[in-house]
Design an enzyme around this catalytic site. Structure first.
Site, PDB file in Angstrom:
ATOM      1  CG  ASN A 171       2.958  -6.177  -2.699  1.00  0.00           C
ATOM      2  OD1 ASN A 171       2.562  -7.025  -2.944  1.00  0.00           O
ATOM      3  ND2 ASN A 171       2.116  -5.526  -1.740  1.00  0.00           N
ATOM      4  CE  LYS A 200       0.390  -4.124  -4.493  1.00  0.00           C
ATOM      5  NZ  LYS A 200      -0.706  -2.757  -4.787  1.00  0.00           N
ATOM      6  CG  HIS A 243      -0.696  -4.159   1.395  1.00  0.00           C
ATOM      7  ND1 HIS A 243      -1.212  -3.402   0.885  1.00  0.00           N
ATOM      8  CD2 HIS A 243       0.479  -3.887   0.667  1.00  0.00           C
ATOM      9  CE1 HIS A 243      -1.017  -2.634   0.023  1.00  0.00           C
ATOM     10  NE2 HIS A 243       0.182  -2.980  -0.026  1.00  0.00           N
ATOM     11  CD  GLU A 280      -3.112  -3.444  -2.864  1.00  0.00           C
ATOM     12  OE1 GLU A 280      -2.780  -4.667  -2.866  1.00  0.00           O
ATOM     13  OE2 GLU A 280      -2.748  -2.365  -3.469  1.00  0.00           O
ATOM     14  CD  GLU A 295       2.988  -0.238   1.761  1.00  0.00           C
ATOM     15  OE1 GLU A 295       3.657  -0.224   0.659  1.00  0.00           O
ATOM     16  OE2 GLU A 295       2.333  -1.090   1.553  1.00  0.00           O
ATOM     17  N   GLY A 297      -0.350   3.010  -5.381  1.00  0.00           N
ATOM     18  CA  GLY A 297      -0.649   2.707  -6.875  1.00  0.00           C
ATOM     19  C   GLY A 297      -1.478   3.840  -7.986  1.00  0.00           C
ATOM     20  CB  SER A 318       3.680   6.704  -6.097  1.00  0.00           C
ATOM     21  OG  SER A 318       2.050   5.690  -6.447  1.00  0.00           O
TER      22      SER A 318
HETATM   23  C1  PEP Z   1       2.498  -1.569  -2.275  1.00  0.00           C
HETATM   24  O1  PEP Z   1       1.342  -2.633  -3.096  1.00  0.00           O
HETATM   25  O2  PEP Z   1       2.392  -1.830  -1.388  1.00  0.00           O
HETATM   26  C2  PEP Z   1       2.492   0.057  -3.273  1.00  0.00           C
HETATM   27  C3  PEP Z   1       3.415   0.784  -2.035  1.00  0.00           C
HETATM   28  O3  PEP Z   1       2.109  -0.436  -4.137  1.00  0.00           O
HETATM   29  P1  PEP Z   1       2.232   0.643  -5.338  1.00  0.00           P
HETATM   30  O4  PEP Z   1       4.397   0.917  -5.445  1.00  0.00           O
HETATM   31  O5  PEP Z   1       2.266   0.169  -7.348  1.00  0.00           O
HETATM   32  O6  PEP Z   1       2.254   1.986  -5.315  1.00  0.00           O
END
Ligand code: PEP
Length: 250
Positions: A6, A8, A92, A94, A168, A174, A212
């Site tokens: 992803n 983003k 997602h 976000e 997630e 993040g 992460s």
């Molecule tokens: C994500 O945006 O779906 C995600 C898991 O981000 P990160 O790997 O940076 O935690």
């Protein structure tokens, strides 16, 4: 394993070209895992022109639940497919938090994306408070019930495309905090059995983990029961890290 990147709201054409060229050079790593990159809408056609003859698949980070018309700023499933996508990410955290997207919206989007042949990744995840209050399983249950409320209308018998759940936990995205092996194992097992029981289906829905994931922790994550892949944010923007994660999945 499913390895979903992803991107983003990152990368311009130049950076995306460098990143994708590095991935294509290492294509021999992609034999057993399905690797998909999810650039921003503006980059989809550009990235597709670079990867279309490779093993890397393309996906979009969202889609509209409308087909076409006066919906300024929205992008339809047909447009995404036209740009070369085989995948879409829906819900997602976000988007749920920043754009106020609801599970009902996601359910309507799924009803557009899946029948038109897109492999659809639905994201669910609890926040830190839910985890600390130990209400996370009921929060996830609710997100599944509502986001997949159109499950019965999806024709799995005639579709080659997949429905995938991405677990997630919001507190792990993040932040550098990864869910423990026990956390992931418990939740993935729960999601799989809840979907089978609640929707009375024998279909095996893959569940991937996001939060992460990086080159150091991915090897252990891939070994956890019920993990069918990963959704990666930050580490997917660095070719060395991303390629190491792919290597760890094989
Ligand atoms: C994500 O945006 O779906 C995600 C898991 O981000 P990160 O790997 O940076 O935690």
């Amino acid at each position: 394993m499913i390895i979903a990147a992803n991107w983003k709201m990152n990368c311009l054409k130049k950076e995306s070209t460098i990143l994708v060229n590095e991935l294509i050079k290492a294509e021999n790593l992609f034999k057993t895992s399905e690797v998909i990159i999810f650039p921003s809408f503006s980059l989809l056609s550009h990235v597709y022109s670079k990867i279309h003859s490779s093993n890397i698949k393309l996906g979009a980070q969202d889609c509209s639940f409308f087909d076409h018309g006066a919906f300024t700023g929205q992008v339809s499933v047909e447009m995404i497919i036209d740009a070369g996508c085989e995948y879409v990410i829906l819900g997602h955290s976000e988007r749920r938090i920043i754009c106020n997207e609801t599970s009902e919206d996601i359910s309507k989007k799924l009803l557009k994306s899946f029948p038109l042949g897109l492999n659809t990744i639905i994201c669910i995840g609890e926040n830190l408070q839910d985890r600390e209050d130990k209400t996370y399983l009921s929060v996830l249950k609710n997100q599944i019930k509502l986001s997949l409320s159109n499950f019965d209308k999806l024709d799995f018998n005639f579709s080659n495309n997949k429905l995938i759940i991405a677990y997630e936990p919001i507190w792990a995205i993040g932040t550098g905090k990864v869910a423990t092996e026990q956390n992931i194992n418990e939740v993935h097992g729960f999601i799989k059995s809840f979907i089978k029981d609640y929707f009375k289906t024998k279909i095996n829905i893959p569940v991937i983990y996001g939060g992460s994931v990086n080159e150091d922790n991915s090897k252990d994550i891939f070994k956890i029961d019920n993990v069918d892949g990963v959704l990666i944010g930050g580490a997917s923007l660095k070719s060395r890290s991303f390629l190491k994660i792919i290597e760890n999945s094989t």
